[in-house]
Scaffold this active site. Structure first.
Site, PDB file in Angstrom:
ATOM      1  N   ASP A  19      -2.187 -13.070  -6.318  1.00  0.00           N
ATOM      2  CA  ASP A  19      -3.005 -13.416  -4.995  1.00  0.00           C
ATOM      3  C   ASP A  19      -4.153 -12.630  -4.544  1.00  0.00           C
ATOM      4  O   ASP A  19      -4.909 -13.164  -4.085  1.00  0.00           O
ATOM      5  CB  ASP A  19      -1.592 -13.179  -3.939  1.00  0.00           C
ATOM      6  CG  ASP A  19      -0.567 -14.123  -4.056  1.00  0.00           C
ATOM      7  OD1 ASP A  19      -0.428 -14.857  -4.915  1.00  0.00           O
ATOM      8  OD2 ASP A  19      -0.058 -14.282  -2.898  1.00  0.00           O
ATOM      9  N   SER A  38       7.716 -13.349  -5.480  1.00  0.00           N
ATOM     10  CA  SER A  38       6.979 -12.513  -4.737  1.00  0.00           C
ATOM     11  C   SER A  38       7.764 -11.198  -4.472  1.00  0.00           C
ATOM     12  O   SER A  38       8.705 -11.165  -3.933  1.00  0.00           O
ATOM     13  CB  SER A  38       7.007 -13.266  -3.293  1.00  0.00           C
ATOM     14  OG  SER A  38       6.112 -12.384  -2.311  1.00  0.00           O
ATOM     15  N   ASP A  84       3.647  -9.102   7.198  1.00  0.00           N
ATOM     16  CA  ASP A  84       2.431  -8.125   6.895  1.00  0.00           C
ATOM     17  C   ASP A  84       1.343  -8.473   7.599  1.00  0.00           C
ATOM     18  O   ASP A  84       0.422  -7.518   7.800  1.00  0.00           O
ATOM     19  CB  ASP A  84       2.249  -7.833   5.417  1.00  0.00           C
ATOM     20  CG  ASP A  84       3.545  -7.228   4.627  1.00  0.00           C
ATOM     21  OD1 ASP A  84       4.077  -6.688   5.552  1.00  0.00           O
ATOM     22  OD2 ASP A  84       3.736  -7.493   3.517  1.00  0.00           O
ATOM     23  N   ARG A 101       2.950  -0.316   5.189  1.00  0.00           N
ATOM     24  CA  ARG A 101       1.609  -1.007   5.642  1.00  0.00           C
ATOM     25  C   ARG A 101       0.742  -0.175   6.543  1.00  0.00           C
ATOM     26  O   ARG A 101      -0.682  -0.277   6.293  1.00  0.00           O
ATOM     27  CB  ARG A 101       1.863  -2.205   6.213  1.00  0.00           C
ATOM     28  CG  ARG A 101       2.829  -3.434   5.681  1.00  0.00           C
ATOM     29  CD  ARG A 101       2.228  -3.659   4.187  1.00  0.00           C
ATOM     30  NE  ARG A 101       2.849  -4.547   3.216  1.00  0.00           N
ATOM     31  CZ  ARG A 101       3.463  -4.288   2.146  1.00  0.00           C
ATOM     32  NH1 ARG A 101       3.151  -3.134   1.724  1.00  0.00           N
ATOM     33  NH2 ARG A 101       4.031  -4.951   1.416  1.00  0.00           N
TER      34      ARG A 101
END
Length: 404
Positions: free
Chosen positions: A17, A180, A126, A97
């Site tokens: 990605d 994922s 996210d 994050r």
């Protein structure tokens, strides 16, 4: 008129990605893209990410070892609160994050970049976490969220774009495009493909860090964890740095199948999603921390912590690490840890992590008070009569009114 972008810092994993995103940014904005890869202990060799970024023409490639900062300044403060989202999830992705965003902003400031970019999808949590953190840290920096801008809408279109631009497509061990996944020192998460049906049993091959509890050793193993002011500092008497300690407990937990979770959770944006999480060391630490608090925290303080924990967990899950309310709750939580010191022994056996002993120089536990035998401390059993009578006063009034 659209704002001119001259330089972008991309949160880059080296995966499919973000490699496609890197190429798209270069083509669309025609400016320099700097890649930033955070080493959070994801267990992968990070040099391939450097090589792929170089192959795609990146001149400024940043790979930063954040393992100690991650565990010390983000994981441990969260564990002081015994944090679980929706009673189960140890927030392995959520807590990483804000740290990544912090360094994205720091690099952008350092090199004079106009924008930062991430690869989070328009359906996920996210995107919210990254962007709220940037808002809090430097509102002047533009955030580019590709999944909300380009016309790629499916995994198949991603693969077609990669083929068109000769971007290598990774394969899983079954020769297919991978699930994922997200990984760091605290956890591994897996989503997508067969897991999108919550009725389907997760295949064993997706687990990366833990053995099947059924196949775990038939002999239990113990780990003794030392705490100082609420934070773990040693394992089996050996002092360790935060990252080294979590790594050690991941090894303990992984070989005993500790820390597996198959969860359907409520995303902040409004949908339910299913993920499989592995958090071996974090699961051990949660049990151990509750164990040391059980003898060092006052009852009311412990209960207050449990009351605020769901709110604190929700703030982290929803992306509000950098917020005044999280700071306020953190101050309360940290104040509660002044006397949370000592040692806890946890027994690991076929998927379970069970506290079997706890000691502390700051213990509030009194054997003389609790014993069924005669003790050195005078405890008058008759005192309980008045205690019960006063607590029962309102109940007697309520019963009389209701004709009981």
């Amino acid at each position: 008129m659209a704002r001119q972008i001259d330089k972008i810092v991309l949160a880059y994993s080296g995966g499919l990605d973000t490699s496609i995103i890197l190429k798209w940014l270069q083509e669309t904005y025609g400016c320099e893209v700097v890649t930033f890869t955070a080493d959070l202990g994801q267990g992968e060799e990070l040099e391939p990410a450097r090589a792929k970024a170089a192959m795609l023409g990146v001149k400024d490639i940043r790979i930063v070892d954040l393992r100690e900062e991650f565990v010390r300044d983000f994981v441990f403060p969260m564990l002081r609160a015994n944090t679980l989202y929706e009673g189960q999830y140890l927030l392995g992705s959520s807590i990483a994050r804000p740290l990544i965003a912090k360094h994205l902003v720091a690099i952008a400031r350092q090199i004079g970049a106009d924008a930062v970019a991430h690869g989070s999808t328009g359906k996920g949590n996210d995107q919210v976490r990254f962007e709220l953190a940037v808002n809090a840290l430097d509102p002047s920096i533009k955030v580019i969220a590709l999944w909300r801008q380009w016309n790629i809408r499916s995994r198949m279109q991603l693969l077609e774009y990669a083929e068109m631009h000769r971007i290598p497509v990774p394969k899983d061990k079954r020769g297919e495009a991978p699930f994922s996944m997200d990984a760091n020192l605290l956890h591994t998460s897996t989503e997508g493909k067969i897991l999108e049906d919550p009725a389907e049993v997760a295949p064993e091959y997706i687990y990366q860090r833990t053995v099947d509890p059924v196949d775990a050793p038939d002999t239990p193993e113990t780990a003794t964890i030392g705490f100082e002011n609420g934070d773990p500092v040693s394992v089996n008497g050996k002092a360790m740095t935060p990252a080294a300690l979590l790594t050690e407990l991941n090894s303990f937990g992984g070989r005993h199948g500790v820390g597996r979770l198959d969860l359907v959770e409520n995303r902040f944006i409004g949908m339910k999603s299913r993920g499989v999480y592995e958090t071996p060391g974090g699961t051990i630490l949660l049990a151990a921390h509750r164990g040391i608090e059980s003898i060092t925290l006052d009852r009311a303080a412990a209960h207050l912590k449990d009351e605020i924990m769901p709110r604190y967990a929700e703030l982290i899950y929803n992306g509000f690490w950098f917020s005044p309310e999280r700071d306020m709750l953190q101050a309360l939580i940290d104040r509660s840890q002044d006397f949370v010191s000592g040692e806890v022994t946890v027994r690991l056996y076929k998927g379970s992590a069970t506290v079997i002993s706890r000691t502390s120089p700051c213990s509030l536990y009194s054997a003389d008070l609790v014993t069924f035998e005669e003790s050195a401390i005078a405890y008058d059993h008759h005192d309980a009569e008045g205690f019960i009578k006063l607590n029962g006063l309102r109940l007697r009034s309520w019963a009389a009114r209701n004709g009981r």
